[in-house]
Design an enzyme around this catalytic site. Structure first.
Site, mmCIF file in Angstrom:
data_model
loop_
_atom_site.group_PDB
_atom_site.id
_atom_site.type_symbol
_atom_site.label_atom_id
_atom_site.label_comp_id
_atom_site.label_asym_id
_atom_site.label_seq_id
_atom_site.Cartn_x
_atom_site.Cartn_y
_atom_site.Cartn_z
ATOM 1 C CG HIS A 1 -2.103 -0.587 1.243
ATOM 2 N ND1 HIS A 1 -2.304 -1.110 0.281
ATOM 3 C CD2 HIS A 1 -2.860 -1.737 1.729
ATOM 4 C CE1 HIS A 1 -4.224 -2.439 -0.063
ATOM 5 N NE2 HIS A 1 -4.070 -2.491 1.658
ATOM 6 C CG HIS B 1 -7.801 0.297 2.441
ATOM 7 N ND1 HIS B 1 -8.280 0.033 3.714
ATOM 8 C CD2 HIS B 1 -7.039 -0.836 2.365
ATOM 9 C CE1 HIS B 1 -7.841 -1.650 4.626
ATOM 10 N NE2 HIS B 1 -7.075 -1.442 3.191
ATOM 11 C CD GLU C 1 -8.279 -3.043 -0.260
ATOM 12 O OE1 GLU C 1 -7.143 -2.673 -1.162
ATOM 13 O OE2 GLU C 1 -8.579 -3.459 1.041
#
Length: 346
Positions: free
Chosen positions: A105, A180, A307
């Site tokens: 991420h 997210h 996502e």
């Protein structure tokens, strides 16, 4: 239609603000400039009762301390990059490892850990929007090139939340952004998400290694706990699929095909449409006992993420659709979340 700005705190002397977008039907979406994180979404249930349907915290300090990306913007690259690196034109690019030797991420200080600037606020008759921007500098978390990033949140009178991403690099670099948010349509976290029903046209998922990095193989979902083509609850799927919960990239059969998440008891439903290739379903398998908004204690499976993004670890699998953006090109992506009640649209 309205946009309301409020101070939310400070980080090292820099102000963090929250913005609430409100439509004429009473729906609200609130985000803050730290991480561009969505902190609250108020939507009506079947009786018209407005309740929050995303996990979040009451204070900035809690967001700074947590490690689970609550509501945040993710980038430069969402998901895991194996061994925290990739090769480009014969050269090894080394990224910051932050997940058992892999890069997750965007690294230790990804887009979720920076303060975004508000560039534009627009209030129209049928929609309101706020555009955020951030300059990701060359070498940040190991990524090459400077990248000017814009993200626009738009709320419509049709109870739609649109997230538009745009990024322009001055050198070749991978970009694969997502949001997210952890959704829980029961409202105010009254129950976990195991009873939520998901319908999604995705005939394949990316096979994962033991450390959850894609192996490069695509495997069929038909007849498995990963098959949501006819719809099933998360709990039902876990019985015949991943017992601990989902953390998998589903390859969408078609872009902009509706993904529908619903909760029968509240009557709430959310339809997701995206121009991206895949969606990672993560069912909050490792959420801890943080004290969430309203004093509710967090726990595993209290929220789930959808996502929308390109394939994770695409930089290490040439046969995956590329997430590399070359100098002079512009990365664009968009996802729309439409909120409604079940007796309106089934």
């Amino acid at each position: 239609m309205d946009v309301i700005k409020k101070p939310f705190g400070e980080i090292d002397g820099e102000a963090v603000d929250s913005y609430t977008l409100r439509n004429d039907a009473g729906m609200e979406m609130t985000f803050m400039t730290f991480g561009g994180a969505i902190t609250k979404i108020l939507t009506p249930d079947k009786n018209g009762v407005l309740e929050n349907v995303v996990l979040g915290f009451d204070t900035l300090e809690q967001y700074v301390q947590h490690v689970h990306y609550y509501g945040a913007l993710i980038g430069r690259v969402a998901g895991r990059i194996g061994q925290a690196g990739y090769s480009s034109e014969g050269k090894k690019v080394e990224l910051t490892p932050n997940d058992s030797g892999n890069h997750l991420h965007g690294g230790k200080i990804g887009f979720n850990r920076v303060i975004w600037a508000v560039e534009e606020v627009s209030v129209e008759k049928e929609e309101v929007s706020v555009r955020l921007s951030y300059l990701s500098r060359d070498g940040e978390e190991g990524y090459p090139g400077n990248v000017k990033v814009d993200v626009t949140y738009t709320l419509t009178n049709g109870n739609e939340l649109l997230i538009q991403y745009e990024a322009e690099p001055d050198g070749d670099t991978p970009i694969n952004m997502t949001s997210h948010s952890y959704f829980n349509l029961s409202g105010a976290y009254k129950e976990d998400i195991l009873s939520h029903r998901l319908e999604m046209e995705a005939d394949r998922i990316l096979e994962l290694s033991g450390d959850k990095v894609p192996t490069g193989k695509l495997i069929p979902t038909e007849g498995t706990g990963f098959d949501f083509s006819e719809g099933q609850t998360i709990g039902e799927g876990m019985k015949s699929g991943p017992k601990e919960g989902y953390d998998h990239a589903f390859v969408l059969n078609k872009k902009n095909d509706p993904i529908v998440l619903s909760h029968e008891e509240s009557g709430r439903a959310m339809t997701v449409e995206t121009d991206q290739e895949a969606v990672v379903l993560y069912t909050g398998n490792h959420l801890t006992g943080d004290l969430l908004t309203g004093g509710v204690k967090g726990r595993e499976h209290l929220g789930l993420c959808l996502e929308t993004q390109g394939y994770p670890d695409a930089v290490n699998h040439p046969h995956f659709p590329s997430v590399m953006v070359k100098k002079g090109e512009v990365y664009k992506a968009s996802t729309t979340y439409s909120f409604h009640v079940l007796n309106e649209q089934g």
